[in-house]
Write a protein that holds these residues in place. Structure first.
Motif, PDB file in Angstrom:
ATOM      1  N   ARG A 153       3.308   2.281  -3.739  1.00 46.11           N
ATOM      2  CA  ARG A 153       4.599   2.276  -3.043  1.00 46.11           C
ATOM      3  C   ARG A 153       4.611   1.100  -2.091  1.00 46.11           C
ATOM      4  NH1 ARG A 153       4.674   3.834   2.161  1.00 46.11           N
ATOM      5  NH2 ARG A 153       3.114   5.230   3.046  1.00 46.11           N
ATOM      6  N   PRO A 154       5.811   0.668  -1.669  1.00 52.54           N
ATOM      7  CA  PRO A 154       5.846  -0.466  -0.734  1.00 52.54           C
ATOM      8  C   PRO A 154       5.262  -0.069   0.628  1.00 52.54           C
ATOM      9  CG  PRO A 154       8.025   0.010  -1.677  1.00 52.54           C
ATOM     10  CD  PRO A 154       7.141   1.157  -2.022  1.00 52.54           C
ATOM     11  N   VAL A 155       4.574  -1.006   1.262  1.00 55.87           N
ATOM     12  CA  VAL A 155       4.164  -0.834   2.662  1.00 55.87           C
ATOM     13  C   VAL A 155       4.263  -2.200   3.325  1.00 55.87           C
ATOM     14  CG1 VAL A 155       1.682  -1.171   2.212  1.00 55.87           C
ATOM     15  CG2 VAL A 155       2.402   0.093   4.240  1.00 55.87           C
ATOM     16  N   GLY A 156       4.857  -2.263   4.509  1.00 54.74           N
ATOM     17  CA  GLY A 156       5.084  -3.559   5.148  1.00 54.74           C
ATOM     18  C   GLY A 156       5.845  -4.449   4.172  1.00 54.74           C
ATOM     19  N   GLN A 157       5.335  -5.670   3.967  1.00 56.44           N
ATOM     20  CA  GLN A 157       5.974  -6.561   2.995  1.00 56.44           C
ATOM     21  C   GLN A 157       5.225  -6.569   1.667  1.00 56.44           C
ATOM     22  OE1 GLN A 157       6.212 -10.342   5.099  1.00 56.44           O
ATOM     23  NE2 GLN A 157       6.890  -9.163   6.879  1.00 56.44           N
ATOM     24  N   GLY A 158       4.174  -5.746   1.572  1.00 56.16           N
ATOM     25  CA  GLY A 158       3.355  -5.722   0.361  1.00 56.16           C
ATOM     26  C   GLY A 158       3.382  -4.352  -0.310  1.00 56.16           C
ATOM     27  N   THR A 159       2.244  -3.986  -0.908  1.00 57.01           N
ATOM     28  CA  THR A 159       2.186  -2.767  -1.723  1.00 57.01           C
ATOM     29  C   THR A 159       0.966  -1.936  -1.356  1.00 57.01           C
ATOM     30  OG1 THR A 159       3.070  -4.123  -3.521  1.00 57.01           O
ATOM     31  CG2 THR A 159       2.301  -1.937  -4.109  1.00 57.01           C
ATOM     32  N   LEU A 160       1.165  -0.616  -1.273  1.00 52.39           N
ATOM     33  CA  LEU A 160       0.051   0.305  -1.090  1.00 52.39           C
ATOM     34  C   LEU A 160      -0.343   0.834  -2.463  1.00 52.39           C
ATOM     35  CD1 LEU A 160      -0.468   3.035   1.528  1.00 52.39           C
ATOM     36  CD2 LEU A 160      -0.465   3.721  -0.852  1.00 52.39           C
ATOM     37  N   ILE A 161      -1.634   0.790  -2.782  1.00 53.17           N
ATOM     38  CA  ILE A 161      -2.137   1.272  -4.073  1.00 53.17           C
ATOM     39  C   ILE A 161      -3.182   2.358  -3.833  1.00 53.17           C
ATOM     40  CG2 ILE A 161      -3.157   0.596  -6.290  1.00 53.17           C
ATOM     41  CD1 ILE A 161      -0.725  -1.019  -5.760  1.00 53.17           C
ATOM     42  N   ARG A 162      -3.106   3.408  -4.643  1.00 55.35           N
ATOM     43  CA  ARG A 162      -4.134   4.462  -4.606  1.00 55.35           C
ATOM     44  C   ARG A 162      -4.874   4.425  -5.950  1.00 55.35           C
ATOM     45  NH1 ARG A 162       0.594   7.270  -2.257  1.00 55.35           N
ATOM     46  NH2 ARG A 162       0.152   7.671  -0.054  1.00 55.35           N
ATOM     47  N   PRO A 163      -5.913   3.604  -6.058  1.00 51.39           N
ATOM     48  CA  PRO A 163      -6.521   3.373  -7.370  1.00 51.39           C
ATOM     49  C   PRO A 163      -7.452   4.486  -7.840  1.00 51.39           C
ATOM     50  CG  PRO A 163      -7.628   2.051  -5.715  1.00 51.39           C
ATOM     51  CD  PRO A 163      -6.526   2.781  -5.006  1.00 51.39           C
TER      52      PRO A 163
END
Length: 442
Positions: A153-163
Motif C-alpha cells: 500500500r502507499p506510504v509517504g511518497q513510496g510504497t509499504l511492502i509486507r513480503p
C-alpha cells in the motif's frame, strides 16, 4: 507447511521482484523475531544479488522500561550485518487505545521518511494476517476490513511492502534458530488483556489443533474478500462518474456530487459509492452512524440538512452534496475596511478577495450577509440580495461567507456571481478565492 525453510530466501526474492529497481529498501526494524529474520534474509541476499540500497529504522516509543535497551540491541544487530540504522524516538499521544496511538506515531515517521521510489518493508507474516482477520471479524468489519492486511500500500511518497505475508511464524522461528539469531521478546506480547495476544495465545492454538490449515484457509478467504472489495471499488467508480457532473460553482474548489444519480441507486450501492468517495476525506462512519445519510437524503426539498462526520460535514444544497472541512466550518469574522484596493485583501478564515480592471473609488469595506441587504441593479432597480442569491441557486453554506463589497451603506458587488460581481461601465470585477492555495488539500 509444504515449503522448507531453505527456500525462504528465494520466496522472499520472488515477492520483492517488482521492487528490485527501487531507490532504497528500508526495513521497519523493531528487533523482534519477524523483522530480525527479514533483515537477516535481506542482508544475506544483498551479498549475492544486486539489490537496492538497504537500511533499517527503529522506532523507540519509550512506553515500557524494557524498551530502553532495544535501540542498543538493534544497533548491534545492524552493525554485525553491515546495515545502516536510523533510530527515531516518538512521543505517543495517550488516548483510548495505546496500541493504536503507538501505531499512528510509528506510521507518521514511516510516512515522513519514505520518499518517491522508496520501499518500506515490514515483517508481518501469515499468523499475523490470521489474527488480524479474527480480530476484525470480532469487531464486525466489512469486506474491506476482512480483506486483511494488503501485501502493498502507499506510504509517504513510496510504497509499504509486507513480503512475508505468505510465511508462517513457525518457519520464521526455524530460520532464526538455524542461524542462531538473537531477538527481543516484547513483554507486552504475553499480556492477554490485549485482544491480539488473547487471539494468538488462547484462540489460534485451539483452532489449528482442530483445523491444521486454519491460517492458510483464512488467508485464502482474505484474498477472496480483497477481490470482492476490488469489484465494489470498480462499481463505486462507475456510480461516482455519473454523479460527478459539472456545475457553476466549481470555483469553490470543494468535493461535490450531484444527488439525483446517487439517490436513484439501491441503498447498498449509495453506501458503497459514498464510502469510496469519503474515504480520502474522513474517517468513515460506523454502521449505526449511516442513518445520517438517510436523513440527508430524505429531508424536505427546501431543507438544508447536514451530516456531521469525524473530519468534516456533508451538506446538501442546490441539488448537490458538498464536503466541507477546515475553514469552511468556521464562521468568518464580520468584515473589514479595504485600505489599499490595488492589492488582495486577506479575509479571516475565508480566503482573499481582489479586483480585476479598475478599482472603484472608496472608502470600501468587505462584509458578509446579515439579512435585509438590497442591491441597485441599473436595469432592474433595487432588488433584495436574498432573492438574487435564490435566482442563482447559490448553495446555502456559501451565502453567509460570500464577500460583499460596500461603499458606505451601498452594496456595490457580490464576489464571483456573474452580473453582480462588479460594474460593466467602470470596468471592474470583484474576485474571491475561498481558500488560500498554500493550504493545499489539508
Amino acid at each position: 507447511m509444504g515449503q522448507s525453510m531453505s527456500d525462504l530466501p528465494s520466496r522472499l526474492l520472488l515477492n520483492l521482484e517488482p521492487w528490485r529497481n527501487a531507490a532504497h529498501w528500508r526495513v521497519a526494524f523493531s528487533g523482534g523475531l519477524d523483522s530480525t529474520v527479514l533483515l537477516h534474509l535481506l542482508a544475506h541476499l544483498a551479498q549475492s544479488e544486486s539489490l537496492p540500497r538497504l537500511s533499517a529504522v527503529h522506532i523507540h516509543h519509550g512506553l515500557q522500561a524494557a524498551a530502553d535497551a532495544w535501540p542498543q540491541h538493534c544497533q548491534s544487530v545492524c552493525d554485525a550485518l553491515g546495515v545502516p540504522l536510523l533510530i527515531e524516538r516518538v512521543k505517543v499521544q495517550p488516548g483510548a487505545s495505546l496500541e493504536r496511538a503507538a501505531r499512528d506515531a510509528r506510521y507518521a515517521v514511516f510516512s515522513s521518511l519514505t520518499q518517491a521510489n522508496d520501499v518500506l518493508l515490514t515483517g508481518q507474516h501469515r499468523d499475523d494476517q490470521a489474527e488480524t482477520l479474527l480480530f476484525r471479524f470480532m469487531r464486525g468489519a466489512g469486506a474491506r476490513g476482512l480483506a486483511g492486511m494488503p501485501k502493498q500500500r502507499p506510504v509517504g511518497q513510496g510504497t509499504l511492502i509486507r513480503p512475508l505475508l505468505d510465511v508462517s511464524r513457525s518457519e520464521l522461528e526455524a530460520y532464526a534458530q538455524a542461524h542462531q539469531l538473537v531477538w527481543i521478546e516484547d513483554p507486552s506480547n504475553q499480556d492477554r488483556k490485549f485482544s491480539r495476544n488473547y487471539l494468538r495465545h488462547q484462540v489460534m492454538p485451539l483452532l489449528t489443533e482442530r483445523w491444521p490449515q486454519a491460517q492458510a484457509s483464512m488467508a485464502r478467504s482474505a484474498a477472496h474478500l480483497r477481490e470482492a472489495q476490488g469489484l465494489l471499488d470498480e462499481l463505486a467508480q462507475i456510480d461516482l462518474a455519473d454523479a460527478a457532473t459539472a456545475h457553476e460553482f466549481e470555483w469553490l474548489g470543494l468535493p461535490s456530487l450531484e444527488l439525483a444519480p446517487l439517490a436513484a441507486l439501491s441503498v447498498a450501492r449509495q453506501r458503497n459509492a459514498l464510502s469510496h468517495w469519503l474515504e480520502p476525506l474522513t474517517r468513515l462512519p460506523d454502521t449505526d452512524h449511516w442513518s445520517g445519510w438517510a436523513n440527508l437524503c430524505d429531508a424536505a426539498h427546501d431543507a438544508a440538512p447536514i451530516w456531521r462526520l469525524a473530519d468534516g460535514e456533508l451538506h446538501r444544497s442546490a441539488g448537490r452534496l458538498w464536503w466541507l472541512s477546515g475553514d469552511w466550518l468556521r464562521t468568518p469574522v464580520i468584515g473589514c475596511e479595504w485600505q489599499s484596493p490595488s492589492s488582495a485583501l486577506r479575509l479571516a478564515d475565508n480566503g482573499r478577495v481582489m479586483f480585476s480592471g479598475q478599482t472603484p473609488g472608496g472608502p470600501l469595506r468587505v462584509a458578509y450577509r446579515q439579512g435585509g441587504e438590497v442591491m441597485h441593479l441599473g436595469d432592474r432597480g433595487h432588488r433584495d440580495l436574498k432573492r438574487l442569491l435564490n435566482e442563482r441557486s447559490v448553495p446555502g453554506f456559501v451565502r453567509g461567507r460570500l464577500p460583499l463589497l460596500f461603499r458606505g451603506d451601498e452594496l456595490l458587488a457580490v464576489a464571483n456571481l456573474p452580473g453582480l460581481d462588479g460594474s460593466m461601465q467602470d470596468g471592474w470585477k470583484l474576485h474571491w478565492l475561498p481558500t488560500d492555495e498554500d493550504q493545499g488539500l489539508s
